[in-house]
Motif scaffolding. Structure first.
Motif, PDB file in Angstrom:
ATOM      1  N   SER A 280      -7.123   4.291  -4.715  1.00  0.00           N
ATOM      2  CA  SER A 280      -7.726   3.218  -3.924  1.00  0.00           C
ATOM      3  C   SER A 280      -9.085   3.695  -3.448  1.00  0.00           C
ATOM      4  O   SER A 280      -9.381   4.884  -3.438  1.00  0.00           O
TER       5      SER A 280
ATOM      6  N   VAL B  44     -10.295  -3.150  -0.815  1.00  0.00           N
ATOM      7  CA  VAL B  44      -9.727  -3.223   0.533  1.00  0.00           C
ATOM      8  C   VAL B  44     -10.767  -3.904   1.419  1.00  0.00           C
ATOM      9  O   VAL B  44     -11.788  -3.316   1.755  1.00  0.00           O
TER      10      VAL B  44
ATOM     11  N   TYR C 167     -11.776  -2.599 -10.553  1.00  0.00           N
ATOM     12  CA  TYR C 167     -10.732  -2.729  -9.550  1.00  0.00           C
ATOM     13  C   TYR C 167      -9.496  -3.378 -10.174  1.00  0.00           C
ATOM     14  O   TYR C 167      -9.614  -4.282 -11.014  1.00  0.00           O
TER      15      TYR C 167
ATOM     16  N   VAL D 101       0.890   2.276  -3.544  1.00  0.00           N
ATOM     17  CA  VAL D 101      -0.421   2.686  -4.043  1.00  0.00           C
ATOM     18  C   VAL D 101      -0.741   4.111  -3.619  1.00  0.00           C
ATOM     19  O   VAL D 101      -1.187   4.933  -4.435  1.00  0.00           O
ATOM     20  N   TYR D 102      -0.495   4.437  -2.371  1.00  0.00           N
ATOM     21  CA  TYR D 102      -1.031   5.684  -1.817  1.00  0.00           C
ATOM     22  C   TYR D 102      -0.109   6.409  -0.863  1.00  0.00           C
ATOM     23  O   TYR D 102      -0.008   7.630  -0.905  1.00  0.00           O
TER      24      TYR D 102
ATOM     25  N   PHE E 106       0.819  -1.205   0.000  1.00  0.00           N
ATOM     26  CA  PHE E 106       0.000   0.000   0.000  1.00  0.00           C
ATOM     27  C   PHE E 106       0.859   1.264   0.000  1.00  0.00           C
ATOM     28  O   PHE E 106       0.387   2.338  -0.365  1.00  0.00           O
TER      29      PHE E 106
ATOM     30  N   SER F  77     -10.276   1.844  -9.793  1.00  0.00           N
ATOM     31  CA  SER F  77      -9.362   1.901  -8.656  1.00  0.00           C
ATOM     32  C   SER F  77      -8.046   1.239  -9.036  1.00  0.00           C
ATOM     33  O   SER F  77      -8.029   0.125  -9.563  1.00  0.00           O
TER      34      SER F  77
ATOM     35  N   SER G  87      -6.021  -0.030  -7.124  1.00  0.00           N
ATOM     36  CA  SER G  87      -5.749  -1.151  -6.227  1.00  0.00           C
ATOM     37  C   SER G  87      -6.982  -2.039  -6.117  1.00  0.00           C
ATOM     38  O   SER G  87      -8.085  -1.629  -6.456  1.00  0.00           O
TER      39      SER G  87
END
Length: 505
Positions: free
Chosen positions: A369, A400, A437, A260-261, A257, A395, A397
């Motif tokens: 995400s 979640v 996704y 990702v962010y 993650f 998204s 990712s």
């Protein structure tokens, strides 16, 4: 997801450089800031709730003197939001130790009981970082009893080794030890990032810097030396000499993650370019978009972190890229803001739509995400109000679905829009006309391509596989009862009641 920094200079005071370095790490935490310096005799400390620029000013530049120092920007994942829980934390024995920590300890109850029971220590906060500091202090004390006081570096490294044998979870740590030096260490899985940089001092030696991300190096003229290895401790002594010790057998499985962010796109984490990994996420996501057969007029990123992904999707599909959402730079990151109601209110403060880019168009929004879903849901509404015919979401990712217990603010399933929902149900919840996704295997490829030596990543928030092997159902259930989590559950009363029944059942 906190930001930590430590600097050891041969000649110059470190406060200004720590201040500048923390500004480069501010994206990792906005709740509190702290700096401690050491002049060889005394520690000088300042910490409070707020951004770095608001906590520190000219007065601190005058008082926080010393050639060694550590700093922290806080984004709380354990403990309360009180300023008393801001880091760094301190114990006066042995030696005198200050500590900053990024990550999350998963066996806090067990270690807290040992610290307060067996060692008769008093904990002033509910922070897992304070527990970690006291465990380290206990273990260094044990090493001193065995080895004597003659070799402080040997004792400190022995203490780290025993700490790693006791503490479970994610921890990248920087400590400042009176009379010994600046030390950093990283958990045996290397879940949270930590790097070391150096700067040559003409004719004298080298200054050193530890930081969560290497973007903190350049502003002060440091060059990245390398990433701290999983299970490794590195100490810069008071004469500026580096000592390295492999305290535990390590195998690198970093948190995916981060790419990702969490991390800045100009960072290199464990030899992987965050920016390049995000462009590869766009490459794989573009295949799904192209295969969908949807008529899409425009691709618009949710600023800022989705831009590299959105640009690559646009390049790969031939769909035009536009900036349709304008970000207010003076509003903090909504993901970090405490409380669902405050996050929802802040979305309107944070983003504004450009009507000309939406009116009578089929728009594909690309976000890095979708965690809680409140932000993207509000954005979909804004797009429709601006005149969009269709609003699609992609998204970068996967969904979640599970709590992240290693230092990201996803402590309960109640906050996750993907919990217990199919993709179609999520689409309906978000009010979108289509939802895409990223596939987990594609996300792993996007990161792993940057460093094939990494065999696996921590993907626990996507697949529920907790790589430390110490996260039990009881531990996950215990998260539901913490005061901060309980306050969040109030924002999800319908889901909370059904999920809590499932946990307790």
């Amino acid at each position: 997801m906190c930001g930590i920094l430590g600097i050891s200079n041969l000649n110059t005071d470190v406060f200004a450089e720590i201040y500048d370095g923390l500004l480069m790490l501010q994206h990792r935490g906005q709740d509190a800031s702290g700096i401690v310096t050491y002049n060889g005799e005394f520690f000088r400390e300042k910490k409070a709730n707020g951004l770095v620029k608001d906590v520190f000013g000219p007065a601190e530049a005058e008082t926080l003197t010393g050639r060694v120092g550590i700093g922290h920007v806080r984004y709380p994942t354990a403990g309360s939001l009180s300023a008393a829980e801001a880091q760094p934390f301190f114990v006066n024995a042995p030696y005198g130790i200050y500590l900053v920590h990024n990550g999350n300890i998963t066996n806090t109850a067990e270690q807290s009981a040992k610290v307060t029971g067996k060692y008769s220590r008093h904990l002033r906060t509910t922070s897992d970082s304070e527990i970690l500091l006291n465990v380290l202090a206990d273990k260094i004390s044990d090493a001193i009893k065995v080895n004597g006081t003659g070799d402080a570096i040997r004792n400190v490294f022995a203490g780290v080794k025993m700490t790693m044998e006791r503490v479970q979870g994610a921890y990248s740590v920087i400590t400042m030890i009176a009379g010994v030096g600046l030390m950093a260490f990283r958990d045996p899985h290397g879940i949270r990032p930590l790097s070391v940089g150096k700067r040559a001092v003409a004719g004298q030696g080298d200054d050193y810097c530890f930081a969560s991300e290497d973007v903190a190096f350049g502003i002060n003229g440091f060059e990245k030396l390398r990433d701290v290895k999983p299970g490794e401790a590195i100490l810069i002594d008071m004469e500026g000499q580096m000592h390295s010790y492999q305290a535990a057998e390590g195998k690198l499985t970093p948190c995916i993650f981060e790419y990702v962010y969490l991390a800045r796109p100009d960072s290199m984490l464990d030899k992987i370019s965050v920016y390049k990994s995000q462009t590869r996420m766009g490459m794989t996501l573009a295949k799904q978009i192209a295969d969908s057969g949807l008529e899409i007029d425009t691709i618009i990123p949710v600023p800022d972190s989705a831009r590299p992904v959105a640009l690559e999707v646009a390049n790969a599909t031939g769909i035009r890229y536009r900036e349709g959402l304008v970000k207010n730079r003076y509003v903090g990151r909504t993901f970090i803001m405490p409380g669902q109601a405050e996050r929802q209110k802040s979305v309107r403060r944070k983003l504004n739509a450009i009507p000309l880019e939406f009116k009578d168009k089929n728009v594909l929004l690309i976000d890095d995400s979708i965690v809680r879903g409140n932000t993207i849901k509000k954005i979909v509404q804004m797009c429709r109000e601006a005149g969009a015919k269709k609003v699609y979401i992609a998204s970068a990712s996967p969904p979640v679905k599970y709590p992240n217990v290693y230092g990201i603010d996803m402590p309960t399933k109640h906050e996750l829009v993907a919990d217990g929902r199919t993709v179609e149900e999520i689409r309906q919840e978000l009010g979108a006309d289509a939802l895409f996704y990223q596939k987990l295997e594609d996300l792993v490829w996007a990161a792993q391509e940057g460093n094939p030596e990494i065999e696996a990543f921590d993907c626990s928030c996507f697949d529920g596989n907790y790589i430390t092997g110490s996260v039990s159902a009881d531990y996950l259930a215990s998260l539901e009862t913490t005061s901060r989590v309980s306050a969040k559950i109030k924002d999800f009363p319908d889901k909370a009641s059904s999920d809590k029944a499932a946990v307790n059942g």
